[in-house]
Write an enzyme that holds these catalytic residues in place. Sequence first.
Site, PDB file in Angstrom:
ATOM      1  N   GLU A 146       0.378  -3.105  12.461  1.00 25.18           N
ATOM      2  CA  GLU A 146       0.573  -4.553  12.345  1.00 25.18           C
ATOM      3  C   GLU A 146       0.920  -5.246  13.660  1.00 25.18           C
ATOM      4  OE1 GLU A 146       3.454  -4.331   9.245  1.00 25.18           O
ATOM      5  OE2 GLU A 146       1.928  -4.348   7.662  1.00 25.18           O
ATOM      6  N   TRP A 197       0.845  -1.210   0.000  1.00 26.29           N
ATOM      7  CA  TRP A 197       0.000   0.000   0.000  1.00 26.29           C
ATOM      8  C   TRP A 197       0.869   1.245   0.000  1.00 26.29           C
ATOM      9  CZ3 TRP A 197      -2.114   2.558   4.952  1.00 26.29           C
ATOM     10  CH2 TRP A 197      -1.215   2.432   6.017  1.00 26.29           C
ATOM     11  N   ASP A 198       2.159   1.067   0.243  1.00 27.82           N
ATOM     12  CA  ASP A 198       3.111   2.186   0.222  1.00 27.82           C
ATOM     13  C   ASP A 198       2.945   2.993  -1.075  1.00 27.82           C
ATOM     14  OD1 ASP A 198       3.869   0.099   1.936  1.00 27.82           O
ATOM     15  OD2 ASP A 198       5.976   0.681   1.922  1.00 27.82           O
ATOM     16  N   LYS A 212       2.530  -0.039  16.380  1.00 32.00           N
ATOM     17  CA  LYS A 212       3.755  -0.034  15.576  1.00 32.00           C
ATOM     18  C   LYS A 212       3.808   1.264  14.757  1.00 32.00           C
ATOM     19  CE  LYS A 212       5.662  -2.704  11.714  1.00 32.00           C
ATOM     20  NZ  LYS A 212       5.432  -3.877  10.858  1.00 32.00           N
ATOM     21  N   GLN A 213       2.647   1.641  14.231  1.00 33.60           N
ATOM     22  CA  GLN A 213       2.612   2.776  13.304  1.00 33.60           C
ATOM     23  C   GLN A 213       1.219   3.398  13.325  1.00 33.60           C
ATOM     24  OE1 GLN A 213       3.069  -0.493  10.262  1.00 33.60           O
ATOM     25  NE2 GLN A 213       2.252   1.096   8.936  1.00 33.60           N
TER      26      GLN A 213
HETATM   27  O1  IFM Z   1       3.637  -1.465   3.999  1.00 37.29           O
HETATM   28  C1  IFM Z   1       4.512  -1.428   5.065  1.00 37.29           C
HETATM   29  C2  IFM Z   1       3.731  -1.738   6.332  1.00 37.29           C
HETATM   30  O2  IFM Z   1       2.741  -0.774   6.553  1.00 37.29           O
HETATM   31  C3  IFM Z   1       4.649  -1.778   7.517  1.00 37.29           C
HETATM   32  N1  IFM Z   1       5.704  -2.742   7.296  1.00 37.29           N
HETATM   33  C4  IFM Z   1       6.502  -2.450   6.110  1.00 37.29           C
HETATM   34  C5  IFM Z   1       5.632  -2.414   4.867  1.00 37.29           C
HETATM   35  C6  IFM Z   1       6.483  -2.069   3.639  1.00 37.29           C
HETATM   36  O3  IFM Z   1       7.012  -0.783   3.738  1.00 37.29           O
END
Ligand code: IFM
Length: 767
Positions: free
Chosen positions: A495, A353-354, A608-609
């Site tokens: 995640e 999704w990046d 995590k994010q």
């Molecule tokens: O797409 C990301 C994910 O959101 C977090 N782990 C790394 C992936 C690739 O950059």
Amino acid sequence: MGMNYERINEWILTEDCPDLSHLGKCEAVMAQGNGYLGLRAAMEERYVGETRNLLINGTFNQFDAEEVTELPNAADITAVELWIDGQRFHLAEGNWEEYRRELNIRTGELTRTVSWTAPNGKTVRLSFQRVVSLKRLHDIGLKITVEAKGDPIELKIRSGIDARVTNTGSQHFSEIEKRFYEKKYIQFVERTTQSNIDFVLNAVHQFARNGETAALQTDVNIERRYIFADYSIALKAGETFTIEKLVNVQTTRDFDAAGLTLSQLQEKSLEDLKLLEQTGYDALLEESAREWQEEVWDKIPVVIKGDKDSEFDLFALRYAQYQMRLFLPRHDNRMNIGAKGLSGEGYKGHCFWDTEIFLLPYYMFTDPQAARKLEEYRYLSLPGAHRKAQENGYQGAMFPWESAWLDDGETCPLYQGTDIITGKPIKVWSGIIEQHISADVAFGVWQYGVITGDEDFMEKYGYEIIMDTAIFWRSRLEDGQDGRYHINDVVGPDEYHEHVNDNAFTNYMAAWNLKKAAEYCEILKESKPELYARLDEKLNLKENCPKWKEGAEKLYLPQPTEEGILPMDDRFMKGQYIDLTKYKQQDFVAGIMKDYSLDQIQNIQVCKQADCLVLFYLMEEQFAPEVKKASWDYYVERTLHDSSLSLSTHSVQAADMGDDDMAYDLFRKAASIDLGPYMGSSNEGIHAASFGGVWQCVVYGFGGVRMLNGSLRINPRLPGNWSELTFTLYWKGEKLKVTVTKDHVDVQNLTGTKQVELSVNGEKRSV
Ligand code: IFM
């Protein structure tokens, strides 16, 4: 020691001391490329702990049934070994002085200079230059100059093509053919073991002594997976000797359409090499630098003025642009952007999704044609998305979480890493249940269509993707006892929490996808009946459209708590609160995994994010400012930014909320993910999405640019230490130049063929 920013005003990133225990850092951040290929900046002489990568976009291969497909590491062409009176040049031996390795992001040239005294006391001044041509996608040039300082020397050179490289142990190639032509041109052919792609690599050397062409005796050598030549020459004190190594690489995948046979390709690439030989290093560099100037720096200029710190900010923004061109497959819509670009083996070259959420905004606003190719790739990979849906018991297009070649479908590995408590491999659930990607792709397609006004794309591909993903979502909805639909058992953007129900990001995005598909259905029925009929035949719109509407209306959307916090799923807020200070202070990511297993983390309030915060940013108008603020306060305390995607989202949010200092601080951190002082951060490759994030911090955050309900909005807020920000962007084919100062916003329409309506600081304007 490490990165040095002394010359950033000249667009140059410097390493002023060789750091042989952290080779990965410069190898990745000083990588070169052109979207077709990526070349890691491993040094010419070999070192323990190095990673030599030459990656060709789109050439995926599966090593064996236990592994997922990945971008194979092609034969190494950068190694050139030098011996000075029998002593091999190596920075861990003898003594070195006046060392500098520099990447000039303006020209794309990588250079290294050093004075080296061999253990035998002989001193040479060495200069290494390297370019990957932006103009000729297959061509690479290396140039090495050796100056004998105080004494005469005997110089021995070994150089060729070395296919004894792997992807951390997995050998993706069979050796096919290797030979010298005319005892001069070296050719090596290797074939990927499963995808059967032939790679043809050619190299030629040319020499000059004190600037005059020199002919050297070639000692040819052909070994297993290695073909090379040895040369030697005696130099007097003060003499200089120059070696040019000119290389090209082509694959049968490049010529799928033309249907070239291997022998035709061998012949053609050899002819191309001879042309490259005539061009020589200097002209190749000049031509490529001109291309950088015209294609990137003149077309997408950016200016940041302000105090001393703002010099780094401007460099970081330009460096992000440099990176975003290195890994952009502008030449081919059958490939996309890997999470590590083309600078390392991390994430195996797969895209996520990046692309849509972090990188596409830059390309849509600055290079719409390239953006279109990235979204065409999604259309071409629909067969894999259909297969994934079927395999999981759904319908429509369920896009892979990790995507590689067009019909591969899901390529996310099933296991990765080891559980710190149980010692068992950790199952990666993202490939199965991180499902928001399907809505993210649809969202990217929609944004692209609105921002560029490219109706041709929408008609051929865009509407279909939005509707096909809606089919998936409708089949994915689950009946709840409350009479609503739910989406259970998913991984959201955060995640660290798996198997959650009603993840806010996923549900809101799915509802958006369903609603948008239904909306387009009605619009097309009225305005483009032929297109409607074609899509109806393919996707059964008559039956599906009412279902999408009903699905969007009945889908449960998490609501803010009394305190105004949007729950990111049905579990997070019930988890255990722990003090995260220790992990926040660590200069590496995922430190929490050293203390807790992923199972334990499931019940801890740790992100995590960014998760809900990405939603606020994509659907700005759907949430009240109080909800955003309360949720910000709650989640920021619990977020570790263990993903490189997190900081920029937070920075843009902070700017939107008017917290300028916080926005700037987070922007600096986002800009330092690869560029900063942490020497281990980039070993497996740079963080591609973070460069899109850096651009978004500047243009979306400080520049205040956003597409809202189909309209362009600019609400800028400069950080305290900036006095001016200038950037350009395309809006429906018109190129706008935006200049922001502390008390002024100036928007010019540089194209001037159509009037552009926009809102600036809440007031309607037209340019
Ligand atoms: O797409 C990301 C994910 O959101 C977090 N782990 C790394 C992936 C690739 O950059």
